[in-house]
Design a protein around this motif. Structure first.
Motif, PDB file in Angstrom:
ATOM      1  N   GLU A   1     -28.154 -32.172  22.398  1.00 31.54           N
ATOM      2  CA  GLU A   1     -28.240 -33.407  21.610  1.00 31.54           C
ATOM      3  C   GLU A   1     -27.982 -33.129  20.136  1.00 31.54           C
ATOM      4  O   GLU A   1     -27.488 -33.979  19.407  1.00 31.54           O
ATOM      5  N   ASN A   2     -28.350 -31.929  19.714  1.00 34.84           N
ATOM      6  CA  ASN A   2     -28.185 -31.513  18.321  1.00 34.84           C
ATOM      7  C   ASN A   2     -26.748 -31.038  18.119  1.00 34.84           C
ATOM      8  O   ASN A   2     -26.333 -30.047  18.729  1.00 34.84           O
ATOM      9  N   PRO A   3     -25.956 -31.710  17.291  1.00 31.86           N
ATOM     10  CA  PRO A   3     -24.528 -31.369  17.193  1.00 31.86           C
ATOM     11  C   PRO A   3     -24.251 -29.949  16.715  1.00 31.86           C
ATOM     12  O   PRO A   3     -23.286 -29.330  17.170  1.00 31.86           O
ATOM     13  N   VAL A   4     -25.074 -29.415  15.818  1.00 32.77           N
ATOM     14  CA  VAL A   4     -24.819 -28.044  15.361  1.00 32.77           C
ATOM     15  C   VAL A   4     -25.126 -27.064  16.482  1.00 32.77           C
ATOM     16  O   VAL A   4     -24.399 -26.078  16.690  1.00 32.77           O
ATOM     17  N   TYR A   5     -26.192 -27.324  17.236  1.00 40.27           N
ATOM     18  CA  TYR A   5     -26.502 -26.486  18.397  1.00 40.27           C
ATOM     19  C   TYR A   5     -25.367 -26.579  19.420  1.00 40.27           C
ATOM     20  O   TYR A   5     -24.962 -25.571  20.010  1.00 40.27           O
ATOM     21  N   TYR A   6     -24.854 -27.784  19.615  1.00 37.75           N
ATOM     22  CA  TYR A   6     -23.785 -28.043  20.583  1.00 37.75           C
ATOM     23  C   TYR A   6     -22.545 -27.203  20.277  1.00 37.75           C
ATOM     24  O   TYR A   6     -21.941 -26.607  21.171  1.00 37.75           O
ATOM     25  N   VAL A   7     -22.178 -27.139  18.990  1.00 32.90           N
ATOM     26  CA  VAL A   7     -20.996 -26.369  18.588  1.00 32.90           C
ATOM     27  C   VAL A   7     -21.281 -24.870  18.666  1.00 32.90           C
ATOM     28  O   VAL A   7     -20.478 -24.096  19.199  1.00 32.90           O
ATOM     29  N   GLN A   8     -22.423 -24.444  18.129  1.00 34.71           N
ATOM     30  CA  GLN A   8     -22.732 -23.015  18.141  1.00 34.71           C
ATOM     31  C   GLN A   8     -22.944 -22.498  19.568  1.00 34.71           C
ATOM     32  O   GLN A   8     -22.598 -21.354  19.870  1.00 34.71           O
ATOM     33  N   TYR A   9     -23.477 -23.346  20.436  1.00 37.18           N
ATOM     34  CA  TYR A   9     -23.659 -22.951  21.827  1.00 37.18           C
ATOM     35  C   TYR A   9     -22.311 -22.722  22.511  1.00 37.18           C
ATOM     36  O   TYR A   9     -22.185 -21.851  23.380  1.00 37.18           O
ATOM     37  N   ALA A  10     -21.307 -23.497  22.117  1.00 37.94           N
ATOM     38  CA  ALA A  10     -19.963 -23.270  22.672  1.00 37.94           C
ATOM     39  C   ALA A  10     -19.492 -21.858  22.342  1.00 37.94           C
ATOM     40  O   ALA A  10     -18.944 -21.151  23.199  1.00 37.94           O
ATOM     41  N   HIS A  11     -19.721 -21.422  21.094  1.00 40.10           N
ATOM     42  CA  HIS A  11     -19.312 -20.065  20.714  1.00 40.10           C
ATOM     43  C   HIS A  11     -20.103 -19.027  21.491  1.00 40.10           C
ATOM     44  O   HIS A  11     -19.546 -18.030  21.988  1.00 40.10           O
ATOM     45  N   ALA A  12     -21.417 -19.246  21.601  1.00 36.75           N
ATOM     46  CA  ALA A  12     -22.247 -18.297  22.351  1.00 36.75           C
ATOM     47  C   ALA A  12     -21.813 -18.223  23.811  1.00 36.75           C
ATOM     48  O   ALA A  12     -21.758 -17.139  24.415  1.00 36.75           O
ATOM     49  N   ARG A  13     -21.496 -19.354  24.394  1.00 35.57           N
ATOM     50  CA  ARG A  13     -21.050 -19.401  25.797  1.00 35.57           C
ATOM     51  C   ARG A  13     -19.726 -18.654  25.958  1.00 35.57           C
ATOM     52  O   ARG A  13     -19.528 -17.927  26.936  1.00 35.57           O
ATOM     53  N   LEU A  14     -18.829 -18.813  25.007  1.00 38.86           N
ATOM     54  CA  LEU A  14     -17.542 -18.112  25.045  1.00 38.86           C
ATOM     55  C   LEU A  14     -17.748 -16.604  24.927  1.00 38.86           C
ATOM     56  O   LEU A  14     -17.053 -15.819  25.590  1.00 38.86           O
ATOM     57  N   CYS A  15     -18.700 -16.192  24.093  1.00 36.64           N
ATOM     58  CA  CYS A  15     -19.016 -14.764  23.978  1.00 36.64           C
ATOM     59  C   CYS A  15     -19.569 -14.236  25.300  1.00 36.64           C
ATOM     60  O   CYS A  15     -19.265 -13.103  25.709  1.00 36.64           O
ATOM     61  N   SER A  16     -20.375 -15.054  25.974  1.00 38.24           N
ATOM     62  CA  SER A  16     -20.940 -14.658  27.262  1.00 38.24           C
ATOM     63  C   SER A  16     -19.843 -14.482  28.309  1.00 38.24           C
ATOM     64  O   SER A  16     -19.867 -13.528  29.100  1.00 38.24           O
ATOM     65  N   ILE A  17     -18.868 -15.391  28.311  1.00 36.91           N
ATOM     66  CA  ILE A  17     -17.733 -15.278  29.235  1.00 36.91           C
ATOM     67  C   ILE A  17     -16.975 -13.982  28.978  1.00 36.91           C
ATOM     68  O   ILE A  17     -16.611 -13.252  29.916  1.00 36.91           O
ATOM     69  N   GLU A  18     -16.746 -13.694  27.711  1.00 37.75           N
ATOM     70  CA  GLU A  18     -16.025 -12.473  27.335  1.00 37.75           C
ATOM     71  C   GLU A  18     -16.777 -11.231  27.822  1.00 37.75           C
ATOM     72  O   GLU A  18     -16.171 -10.276  28.336  1.00 37.75           O
ATOM     73  N   LYS A  19     -18.089 -11.256  27.674  1.00 37.14           N
ATOM     74  CA  LYS A  19     -18.912 -10.113  28.107  1.00 37.14           C
ATOM     75  C   LYS A  19     -18.856  -9.945  29.625  1.00 37.14           C
ATOM     76  O   LYS A  19     -18.685  -8.818  30.136  1.00 37.14           O
ATOM     77  N   MET A  20     -18.987 -11.050  30.361  1.00 33.39           N
ATOM     78  CA  MET A  20     -18.930 -10.979  31.823  1.00 33.39           C
ATOM     79  C   MET A  20     -17.565 -10.505  32.297  1.00 33.39           C
ATOM     80  O   MET A  20     -17.470  -9.740  33.271  1.00 33.39           O
ATOM     81  N   ALA A  21     -16.507 -10.952  31.618  1.00 32.54           N
ATOM     82  CA  ALA A  21     -15.159 -10.522  32.001  1.00 32.54           C
ATOM     83  C   ALA A  21     -15.015  -9.018  31.830  1.00 32.54           C
ATOM     84  O   ALA A  21     -14.440  -8.329  32.699  1.00 32.54           O
ATOM     85  N   ALA A  22     -15.553  -8.483  30.736  1.00 28.91           N
ATOM     86  CA  ALA A  22     -15.471  -7.047  30.497  1.00 28.91           C
ATOM     87  C   ALA A  22     -16.241  -6.273  31.572  1.00 28.91           C
ATOM     88  O   ALA A  22     -15.781  -5.225  32.053  1.00 28.91           O
ATOM     89  N   GLU A  23     -17.394  -6.798  31.962  1.00 32.23           N
ATOM     90  CA  GLU A  23     -18.205  -6.133  32.990  1.00 32.23           C
ATOM     91  C   GLU A  23     -17.491  -6.118  34.333  1.00 32.23           C
ATOM     92  O   GLU A  23     -17.651  -5.181  35.124  1.00 32.23           O
ATOM     93  N   GLN A  24     -16.686  -7.156  34.602  1.00 25.12           N
ATOM     94  CA  GLN A  24     -15.976  -7.248  35.881  1.00 25.12           C
ATOM     95  C   GLN A  24     -14.583  -6.629  35.825  1.00 25.12           C
ATOM     96  O   GLN A  24     -13.868  -6.619  36.833  1.00 25.12           O
ATOM     97  N   GLY A  25     -14.190  -6.151  34.643  1.00 22.44           N
ATOM     98  CA  GLY A  25     -12.876  -5.541  34.504  1.00 22.44           C
ATOM     99  C   GLY A  25     -11.742  -6.537  34.419  1.00 22.44           C
ATOM    100  O   GLY A  25     -10.568  -6.171  34.560  1.00 22.44           O
TER     101      GLY A  25
END
Length: 549
Positions: free
Chosen positions: A424-448
């Motif tokens: 609901e908080n727009p700044v959280y909404y935007v920053q969470y998108a970046h955090a989620r993208l970082c998480s995807i990048e990390k999982m991709a690296a772990e899976q090769g």
């Protein structure tokens, strides 16, 4: 980016049409390329035919036909349609949009930056709060707006100087000294007369108390100027600390008092008098502002001999011109709306080009808690300070919320919303998108899994949500350039909210890490591109980009 390529294509077809005798060369540079606001109207649209018809005295649709034929043969174009009175809508080949990813990967943190400013020297004056108390939320909006404008200009190749105009003269400063002296004597148990309109905040007691602790009663007979200097020094130290908490610094500080000391106020009056633009009336000195488009003349020196705000402001802007800036930007509260035209009139009267000065006027801030307005009064010190706001919601939320509206719109700062750790908080909404993208990048690296940037792999991006993201990424460089040119940092906020929304929608509907090697590579490339742009956008407006939340 892609839009600039389309403009080159339309310009090329226009030139070819001139050669073939379809229209005259007089149309050059007068038409525009825009992104249609409605679905189904193409990826880009041009008003070329209507502009050409107005100049060449023809019918828009008759001129649109040969232009569509020329455009249809271009490699990037899938099809062209004529719409309405003569708009030409261009539909690009789907594979074109993925080409935006290569420059994002190549440029990284520099993606979206440009040299459009060509090193032009710009002075951005902002905050400039009188050192009579802590920074209020109104000053906070000024600070964030001015700093973000400076950041935008720097990102577009301007040489930017941030300046704070330090108002250390005038009646308000005398009242500050009198207020501090009264509290000092009060703390010593001595008779004290507090000024009727004095500053009543606890911070005045704090300054007076520090003087007592330092020197006891040795200041009891000191002049008011001593108390004024001590107070302004303490308050300005506090202001500087507050600004640093929200990521703001200044390159220069300009003291108003210097205009008195070196005779620049007198020089301005003498120059105006020499031009016949000064006269005396009722003991006051008047400037003939009416000769420069103002409704009436203005007092610049009161009958008491004290200058009005207009005189030092005129002198200060003349000093800016003497320092050789190409562009001077002032960020002021809307309460300056009446004095700005008078100052610009004074600048013109002294022979300067006031078109080099841009004034950004912003409306003030209303704080809401539990849906109710928080009452504020600067003089009585019942206002909420920037420090208190940072303590409550954090520097990122403060900056984001202060930029969420156009400067000329009032901000209703919802304290409860700004603290929510939810989408609901727009700044959280935007920053969470970046955090989620970082998480995807990390999982991709772990899976090769690896990013795929070849044309063959990127052709796998065919979903509507993927095209929407690619189109938004392509828009980013022009968005930054436009926001800088128009001094409109709120556009970056709107863009980031929309981009985050497009990404969350994509992620909720499509898996990134799949059993399909090429599809995974393509989607990882897309996610990496979105992550870079979200990061760049957040840093451009002075916010952090968290890697986890």
């Amino acid at each position: 980016m892609i839009k600039s390529q389309i403009k080159e294509i339309v310009d090329h077809c226009f030139t070819e049409g001139v050669r073939l005798g379809y229209w005259s060369g007089a149309v050059a540079g007068r038409y525009s390329i825009e992104v249609p606001k409605r679905e189904g109207q193409g990826d880009f649209s041009t008003n070329f035919a209507m502009v050409a018809a107005g100049i060449d005295k023809g019918k828009p649709r008759d001129l649109a036909v040969p232009m569509t034929e020329l455009l249809a043969g271009q490699p990037m174009v899938e099809r062209v349609e004529i719409a309405g009175p003569g708009f030409i809508n261009l539909f690009l080949k789907k594979t074109i949009w993925a080409t935006v990813l290569a420059p994002i990967f190549a440029q990284g943190e520099n993606f979206g930056r440009s040299e459009d400013g060509q090193g032009r020297r710009v002075l951005v004056e902002f905050v400039s709060a009188n050192p009579t108390g802590p920074l209020s939320v109104g000053h906070g909006r000024n600070a964030v707006l001015g700093d973000t404008i400076a950041r935008l200009l720097e990102a577009n190749g301007y040489q930017v100087q941030r300046e704070y105009y330090f108002n250390d003269s005038g009646r308000q400063m005398r009242v500050l000294g009198e207020s501090t002296r009264a509290r000092y004597l009060e703390l010593l148990g001595m008779p004290a007369s507090f000024p009727e309109d004095g500053y009543q905040g606890d911070y005045i007691y704090g300054i007076a108390r520090s003087m007592v602790e330092e020197a006891g009663d040795s200041f009891q007979d000191a002049a008011v100027d001593i108390f004024k200097e001590r107070a302004q020094q303490a308050i300005f130290t506090d202001i500087d600390t507050t600004l640093r908490r929200i990521g703001i610094h200044f390159d220069t500080y300009f003291n108003e008092h210097s205009l008195y000391e070196d005779g620049r106020l007198k020089a301005v009056v003498d120059q105006l008098r020499g031009k016949g633009l000064i006269y005396e009336k009722e003991g006051a000195t008047w400037f003939k502002a009416s000769e420069f488009g103002q409704e009436q003349d203005r007092v610049i020196i009161k009958s008491s001999g004290e200058p009005t705000y207009r005189l030092p402001d005129i002198a200060y802007h003349c000093d800016k011109f003497e320092r050789g800036y190409d562009w001077m930007i002032n960020v002021f509260g809307s309460d300056h709306i009446a004095t700005v035209p008078d100052v610009l009139a004074g600048v013109r009267a002294l022979g300067h080009d006031d078109s080099c000065i841009t004034v950004v006027l912003y409306q003030f801030v209303t704080l809401l808690r539990d849906g109710k307005q928080v009452k504020m009064s600067t003089r009585k010190a019942t206002f909420v300070t920037v420090d208190e706001l940072v303590d409550e919601v954090g520097a990122d939320a403060l900056r984001f919320f202060f930029l969420m509206r156009k400067p000329d719109n009032v901000i209703e700062f919802d304290l409860d919303l700004a603290k929510k750790q939810s989408q609901e908080n727009p700044v959280y909404y935007v920053q969470y998108a970046h955090a989620r993208l970082c998480s995807i990048e990390k999982m991709a690296a772990e899976q090769g899994a690896v990013v795929g940037l070849t044309q063959q792999i990127l052709q796998r991006l065919v979903e509507p949500e993927e095209y929407a993201l690619l189109k938004m990424l392509a828009d980013y460089p022009q968005l930054v350039a436009g926001a800088a040119a128009d001094l409109a940092p709120h556009r970056i906020i709107f863009y980031l909210i929309e981009l985050a929304g497009q990404f969350h929608g994509f992620y909720n509907k499509h898996k990134v890490l799949t059993d399909d090697h090429d599809l995974t590579g393509a989607r990882l490339a897309l996610c990496q591109g979105v992550k870079t742009v979200v990061y760049n956008g957040l840093h451009l407006i002075g916010l952090t980009a968290p890697v986890s939340m």
